[in-house]
Every structure is written in C-alpha cells, then in structure tokens.
Design a protein around this motif. Structure first.
Motif: not given
Length: 288
Positions: A131-149
């Motif tokens: 949702e964040v990619y489609v709504a904003w980052m696809e047009a403007h760029g950005g960074a995503i960090v997934n916290i896992g294990a």
C-alpha cells in the motif's frame, strides 16, 4: 530528553517515517531515535492507549501522529495509509515492526493459531509494503525496512513464526528487485534475543529459556532495543543508498553458535551494550 544516537541530528529532517508496531518495545524505541534525527513519525498499532502514550513522549501531534489499524486487514491498511498521506503529504520511510508469536510445538498449533501468527508477521508486512509503495513510493522513491527474525534454523518451538519470517525474507528479496527502478530500497533486520518489553509477555514457562539464552550467545548477553533501532536507521539513511535486498542479522553471533558447534564459549565476554534510549527499561523476566 535526548536520545543518544550515533547519527547526525538532522539526518531525517523534513522526512516522514511510518512505524508499525510503534506503541511499544523496539518500535517505540525506533520512533524516539527517528524523531531525535529530525523525522516526523506515523505510529501504527492496534492499541490506541499505547500509541497515545508514545506520542506524548515524543512531543505531541506536531511530531507524531497515531493510527489504530489491524495490519492483517487490507481495507484497514489502505485507509490508514491514505490517512497518513492526507496528514503528512508524504512518506519517505516505512519500518514494518509490528508482529508477534507464541511458543508452541507444531503438533499443538491450531489452524487459528497458525493463521494468526502468519497474518501478523507476513501478511501484515506485505499489505503495508504494497500500500505504501502504490500510494506514494512508486512515484517518489523511499526506503522500507522489515523487522523479522532468524528463521534459518526453522525456529523449533515456534515453527509458525519461522515459516512467516522465512516468507518475510523472500518478500523482501522480491520487492527489492521489483521496486528498485522506482528508487525504493527494501531491506530486512533480523534481531536475535533482544531485551525488549515483549519478553515480559511470554508465558512463565519460557522465562528460564529467555534468561539462559545469553549463555549461548558468543557476546554473552541479550541485545538492546537501541541496537536494533540503529540498524534500521542506517538502512533508511542515504548511507545505505546502494544497500538493497540485504538482511542484517543483529544477534551477537548466536546464529553461528548452533547446537552442533563444538567450540566451547568462555564464561564471560567483553561486550558493552549500546543503550541510546533514555526511557528504556530492561524486561523484568530477565532479572527474576
């Protein structure tokens, strides 16, 4: 209150970062460090009272806004991301920190229990990323960090979480390729045993294991919330502008000291923890 960050104070000036699971534990710590670096934060969680408490700690609505959302529900996620963009106008970063699991052998995990953990740790991560990619980052760029294990040993005793975290890593890898053209980097942090508030919510039967795991860590201690936050901040920052599809394991070397290791660990290790968060409190279960 000054967060003792190792990064320059204005690193994220003018930036907005979404933090799911921002009402407690590692997510709360991350929000504090990001604000200390000039960011404004959108705190997402299910318990509004926790979010309100963190917002007050951070300095109020001008710095942090809060959003109650079940990250497992696509409709709620879409509405929440829409509300964040309406409030802030942009979102340069996303940290997927929400999640959770419970200890149980595979033979005893019900279908509902399985689905709850997989939806929390994998589906919710995907929904927010998409949702964040489609709504904003696809047009403007950005960074995503997934916290896992660290799932690579299968996580015996929490196999539902291991399966979900494995999927989360695969999701990270796929998105890092598919979204790179848009200027979006996707990376993952894998915490080891971290002395965070979440440990106090495990059943009492797990207390001994939680306390004694430090004996198997080459650095002979639990990690801190600040040590996970610092890794995520680095991956969000411009210093990681060529880091994409990476997994950063923060576990004091535990991954490489498996049960099949024949190397005898010394009784003590010279390892000072980094604690930058002034409001940090060590989980009570570790001191019982």
């Amino acid at each position: 209150m000054n967060y003792r960050t190792v990064f320059r104070p204005d690193l994220f000036a003018g930036k907005v970062v979404i933090v799911t699971g921002g009402g407690s534990g590692i997510g709360r710590c991350m929000a504090h460090e990001l604000v200390s670096l000039g960011a404004r934060v959108a705190l997402v969680g299910r318990t509004i009272a926790k979010l309100e408490s963190v917002r007050a700690e951070l300095g109020g609505d001008a710095i942090a806004k809060i959003y109650s959302c079940d990250i497992r529900d696509a409709t709620q996620v879409r509405a929440t991301v829409g509300a964040i963009l309406a409030d802030f106008g942009h979102a340069e970063g996303l940290i997927n920190c929400a999640g959770g699991q419970f200890p149980a052998p595979l033979r005893d995990i019900s279908e509902n229990g399985w689905n709850a953990v997989v939806r929390n740790n994998l589906t919710g991560c995907f929904l927010f990323m998409r949702e964040v990619y489609v709504a904003w980052m696809e047009a403007h760029g950005g960074a995503i960090v997934n916290i896992g294990a660290d799932f690579q040993g299968g996580m015996p005793g929490m196999g539902h979480s291991g399966a979900a975290r494995s999927g989360q890593a695969s999701l990270t890898f796929a998105a890092s390729v598919e979204w790179a053209h848009a200027g979006v980097r996707v990376n993952m942090v894998q915490p080891g045993f971290i002395a965070s508030s979440g440990l106090d919510h495990y059943p009492s039967s797990a207390a001994g294991t939680l306390r004694n795991v430090a004996n198997h860590v080459p650095m002979k201690r639990h990690g801190t919330e600040s040590e996970i936050s610092a890794a995520a901040v680095f991956l969000l920052s411009e210093a990681a502008s060529y880091t994409n599809g990476a997994v950063l394991r923060i576990d004091g070397g535990l991954h490489h000291n498996t049960n099949t290791s024949f190397y005898p660990l010394p009784e003590k290790a010279q390892s000072a923890p980094y604690i930058g968060f002034p409001l940090y409190k060590r989980p009570a279960v570790l001191d019982e």
